[in-house]
Write a protein that holds these residues in place. Structure first.
Motif, mmCIF file in Angstrom:
data_model
loop_
_atom_site.group_PDB
_atom_site.id
_atom_site.type_symbol
_atom_site.label_atom_id
_atom_site.label_comp_id
_atom_site.label_asym_id
_atom_site.label_seq_id
_atom_site.Cartn_x
_atom_site.Cartn_y
_atom_site.Cartn_z
ATOM 1 N N ARG A 149 0.849 -1.192 0.000
ATOM 2 C CA ARG A 149 0.000 0.000 0.000
ATOM 3 C C ARG A 149 0.887 1.245 0.000
ATOM 4 O O ARG A 149 1.978 1.239 0.570
ATOM 5 N N ALA A 150 0.355 2.322 -0.592
ATOM 6 C CA ALA A 150 1.149 3.556 -0.708
ATOM 7 C C ALA A 150 1.462 4.144 0.670
ATOM 8 O O ALA A 150 2.464 4.836 0.840
ATOM 9 N N ASP A 151 0.586 3.879 1.662
ATOM 10 C CA ASP A 151 0.813 4.492 2.986
ATOM 11 C C ASP A 151 1.684 3.636 3.902
ATOM 12 O O ASP A 151 1.890 3.962 5.062
ATOM 13 N N VAL A 152 2.213 2.527 3.375
ATOM 14 C CA VAL A 152 3.142 1.718 4.177
ATOM 15 C C VAL A 152 4.555 2.234 3.954
ATOM 16 O O VAL A 152 4.971 2.397 2.805
ATOM 17 N N PRO A 153 5.286 2.520 5.028
ATOM 18 C CA PRO A 153 6.632 3.077 4.847
ATOM 19 C C PRO A 153 7.596 2.090 4.201
ATOM 20 O O PRO A 153 7.310 0.892 4.124
ATOM 21 N N ASP A 154 8.707 2.623 3.749
ATOM 22 C CA ASP A 154 9.765 1.788 3.171
ATOM 23 C C ASP A 154 11.032 2.064 3.973
ATOM 24 O O ASP A 154 11.866 2.873 3.580
ATOM 25 N N PRO A 155 11.166 1.407 5.130
ATOM 26 C CA PRO A 155 12.244 1.787 6.058
ATOM 27 C C PRO A 155 13.639 1.416 5.566
ATOM 28 O O PRO A 155 14.619 2.015 6.005
#
Ligand SMILES: CC(C)(COP(=O)(O)OP(=O)(O)OC[C@H]1O[C@@H](n2cnc3c(N)ncnc32)[C@H](O)[C@@H]1OP(=O)(O)O)[C@@H](O)C(=O)NCCC(=O)NCCS
Length: 399
Positions: A149-155
């Motif tokens: 999902r676009a609102d999941v971060p990419d840490p």
């Protein structure tokens, strides 16, 4: 003509019994373990913790326990007798060998407030006061179509490494993970040696691959006809939500692979991360750790609770004679538990109490099944609230 069987005797296992024990266990489970692997587990056995059943001088059954350390809700750690290597020769089954060995073996568990095991079949251990206390949910994600999902971060922050070269970091992360996870187990150095030795005889699939983050790791193998299709995660330990997400971003990004499989606790975060949660399929649900409380007050006082409670428990344990009646008072998350003669509010058996302990099963479900009986119809919901845990229980490793 049928011959009358001779009675079986139960005694401590001696060094000279081990070739017979190994043969009976291999026959019972239908597989051979590397001698080196057996040696590692033997280093984890307290003295005299193995008992054998004998027909004359022949060893025909074995049961033993390991010295383990179990994390309980709230982060306390209890010494746990980890029952393992239970097998009876097919020539001597259903003649009471297991009953006899279990009675004897449990008399040797004085130093332990709790015992645990994994069950080959679900019908065997309830009679001995063990209840399923963690749940394995098997998930399979069809990764090629999976999108975050676009609102999941990419840490970020994940490296691919050879696990044996990063032992210290893996041990540190696992240690942090097991201390915050109900059902976590301490891993002694000899067992780490064994995991990282990655023996061909104790695996299916490729040697271990490893993804490493500062606060988590995932070890996996690749399976399939041409050894390229399916990824099987053997251990994923993430101490923070960021590490969990970072590791899954890399796993879902494993081009060429079709499916990523993992055994984890119910309610895993993965479906919530994806635009199409149906791509995460539950392919199986099974019990993991089974628990039997040996010292009920010590065990109940060790964990933290999520709501206040005041109750008298009447706990039966027919075969091994544990249980009893206990007043349990919970205030501010901590329990005080003492034996009592007062009238009981709850009647159930020890296996049910074991199932409630780590929060993986609810009292109200057992009440519906009439396996937990209360005069006050509101009590199961109060038990649910008190025994609930913020961190889902997960067995640290198989033993
Ligand atoms: C499971 C096993 C150890 C049972 O040993 P056993 O000596 O035949 O068991 P016992 O004769 O002492 O039986 C004890 C009780 O358990 C019951 N029982 C035994 N095996 C059972 C099973 N697989 N399912 C359900 N009940 C079982 C018996 O009926 C008996 O009940 P009772 O006391 O009410 O009559 C044996 O079948 C075995 O070695 N199986 C293969 C290996 C294995 O699964 N080990 C367990 C690892 S977790």
């Amino acid at each position: 003509m049928t011959h009358a069987p001779t009675p079986l005797t139960i005694r401590t296992a001696h060094e000279a019994d081990w070739p017979a024990i190994t043969l009976i266990a291999a026959t019972g489970f239908g597989s051979w373990r590397a001698p080196e692997t057996n040696e590692v587990w033997r280093t984890m056995m307290p003295a005299d913790s193995a008992v054998v059943a004998c027909d004359g001088t022949d060893v025909v059954g074995v049961a033993l326990f390991l010295d383990l350390q179990l994390t309980v809700p709230g982060g306390a750690v209890l010494p746990m007798a980890g029952v393992s290597f239970v097998a009876v020769a097919p020539t001597h089954r259903r003649r009471g060998a297991l009953n006899g060995m279990f009675a004897e073996m449990h008399r040797r568990m004085d130093a332990y407030p709790i015992a645990g095991l994994e069950a080959s079949e679900a019908g065997i251990y309830g009679r001995f006061g063990y209840g399923p206390a963690t749940v394995w949910e098997s998930l399979a994600v069809d990764r090629a179509q999976a999108r975050f999902r676009a609102d999941v971060p990419d840490p970020g922050g994940v490296r691919i490494v050879r696990p044996a070269e990063h032992r210290e970091q893996l041990e540190d992360i696992y240690e942090r993970w097991r201390l915050q996870t109900p059902g976590g187990l301490y891993t002694p150095p000899r067992l780490w040696d064994e995991v990282l030795a990655d023996r061909e005889s104790s695996r299916q699939g490729t040697p271990l691959f490893c993804l490493l983050h500062a606060d988590g790791f995932a070890m996996y193998r690749v399976h399939g006809h041409d050894e390229t299709k399916n990824v099987e995660i053997t251990k994923l330990a993430a101490v923070t939500p960021q590490a969990q997400i970072a590791l899954w971003r890399v796993l879902v990004g494993l081009d060429l692979k079709e499916t990523i499989r993992v055994d984890t606790h119910p309610g895993h975060v993965l479906p919530y991360l994806l635009t199409d949660h149906r791509l995460v399929r539950t392919t199986g649900v099974e019990d993991g750790l089974w628990l039997r409380m040996l010292d009920i007050p010590t065990v109940l006082e060790a964990r933290s609770f999520a709501a206040d409670l005041s109750v008298v428990l009447d706990i039966s344990d027919e075969i091994l004679g544990g249980g009893g009646r206990f007043a349990l008072e919970v205030r501010g998350g901590r329990a005080h538990c003492v034996p009592t003669d007062a009238d009981a509010d709850v009647h159930t058996d020890l296996s049910v109490l074991g199932s409630l302990y780590l929060g993986a099963h609810r009292a109200s479900a057992f009440a519906s099944a009439q396996r937990l009986r209360c005069n006050d119809s509101g009590l199961p919901a109060r038990l649910d609230a008190a025994f609930a845990t913020a961190v889902p229980a997960e067995l640290g490793y198989g033993f």
